[in-house]
Design an enzyme around this catalytic site. Sequence first.
Site, short mmCIF file in Angstrom:
data_model
loop_
_atom_site.label_atom_id
_atom_site.label_comp_id
_atom_site.label_asym_id
_atom_site.label_seq_id
_atom_site.Cartn_x
_atom_site.Cartn_y
_atom_site.Cartn_z
N TYR A 265 -0.67 1.71 -0.60
CA TYR A 265 -0.19 1.67 -2.43
C TYR A 265 -1.00 3.36 -3.25
O TYR A 265 -2.16 3.19 -2.38
CB TYR A 265 -1.33 0.63 -3.48
CG TYR A 265 -1.52 -0.94 -2.33
CD1 TYR A 265 -0.24 -2.06 -2.54
CD2 TYR A 265 -1.70 -1.19 -1.16
CE1 TYR A 265 0.08 -3.39 -2.71
CE2 TYR A 265 -1.52 -2.40 -0.77
CZ TYR A 265 -0.12 -3.38 -1.61
OH TYR A 265 0.08 -4.81 -1.46
N ASP B 170 -7.08 -7.15 -13.34
CA ASP B 170 -5.90 -6.14 -13.46
C ASP B 170 -5.84 -6.39 -15.01
O ASP B 170 -6.99 -6.42 -15.92
CB ASP B 170 -5.62 -6.31 -12.75
CG ASP B 170 -4.38 -7.39 -14.00
OD1 ASP B 170 -4.48 -8.22 -15.01
OD2 ASP B 170 -3.58 -7.83 -12.48
#
Length: 309
Positions: A73, A87
């Site tokens: 990622y 997040d």
Amino acid sequence: MKRGQSGLNLLLAVDKPEGITSHDAVSKVRYALGERRVGHAGTLDPAASGLLVIGVGQGTRLMGMLTQDQKSYEARISFGRETDTDDREGKTVREAEVPKRLFDEEEARLALAGLVGVQDQVPPAYSAISIDGKRAYALAREGEAVELASRRIEIYQALLLAVGEDDEGLFWDCAFMVSKGTYIRSIARDLGRSLGSAAHLGALRRLSSGNLTLKNAHTLEEIAEAGADGILSFAADPVRALGLPKRAVTDSELEKLLQGKTLPLGSVDLKEGERCAMVSSGKVYGVWECVNDRLKTVANFPAGISGVR
């Protein structure tokens, strides 16, 4: 377009955009190809983008067999606040000062290097993990306190790409290679705490999953434009995705294969219990296993899964 069975059997490497769920991406592929049998492996959160592996037709039967032990990622870790979802989409649950040392690139590199290794990680409360038959995120949305057990994960690589500032404050852009089941949101949350601050995941893009990479992925728009007539040129190699050796099957052997009869090892050198992909005319017709120096079926795909290079 009415959805039924298109006769397509393949895997697609899809570049999922931000703002839609993995299920939304599956629905768009289903509509574009006129095929109801579509599924995905390795969920991506709506706020994340990047590689999503999608199976079409009998390709859906590969979803649980794919090699996904390592995923990579690119991520942005934003400092200064922690959220309930870990997040940027979540509500702020804690704010903290950001120590000046965290603006230093060398300090950031050292902190990330310290993450490498095997460790126990507590998944985010807002995750798809099942608790007594119900998803953790569903319980969290209902206001219930979600306590998830830690799980053993491994971070193989954690590199600094950049240190910068935006409207929220300090961020680190990072590159991670991790084991299956690792949550990058949890890495961001735990990193903020360990550095005497608070942090959440500001952005995430998946670059690879097992042997498949974003390099050869296609957008949903490209898939819609190709449609059922042109989609075979987009098919990902199922043998590469499985991460198995290839065993060529002759025409006479193919009939036996489809009947589930045992076959000799032939060209593959396998140990007891090891598997191979059975291939004929550019398609995978089965995943078979070595048993007593013979090949025995684990799963057969009578229509064949296209895309073998």
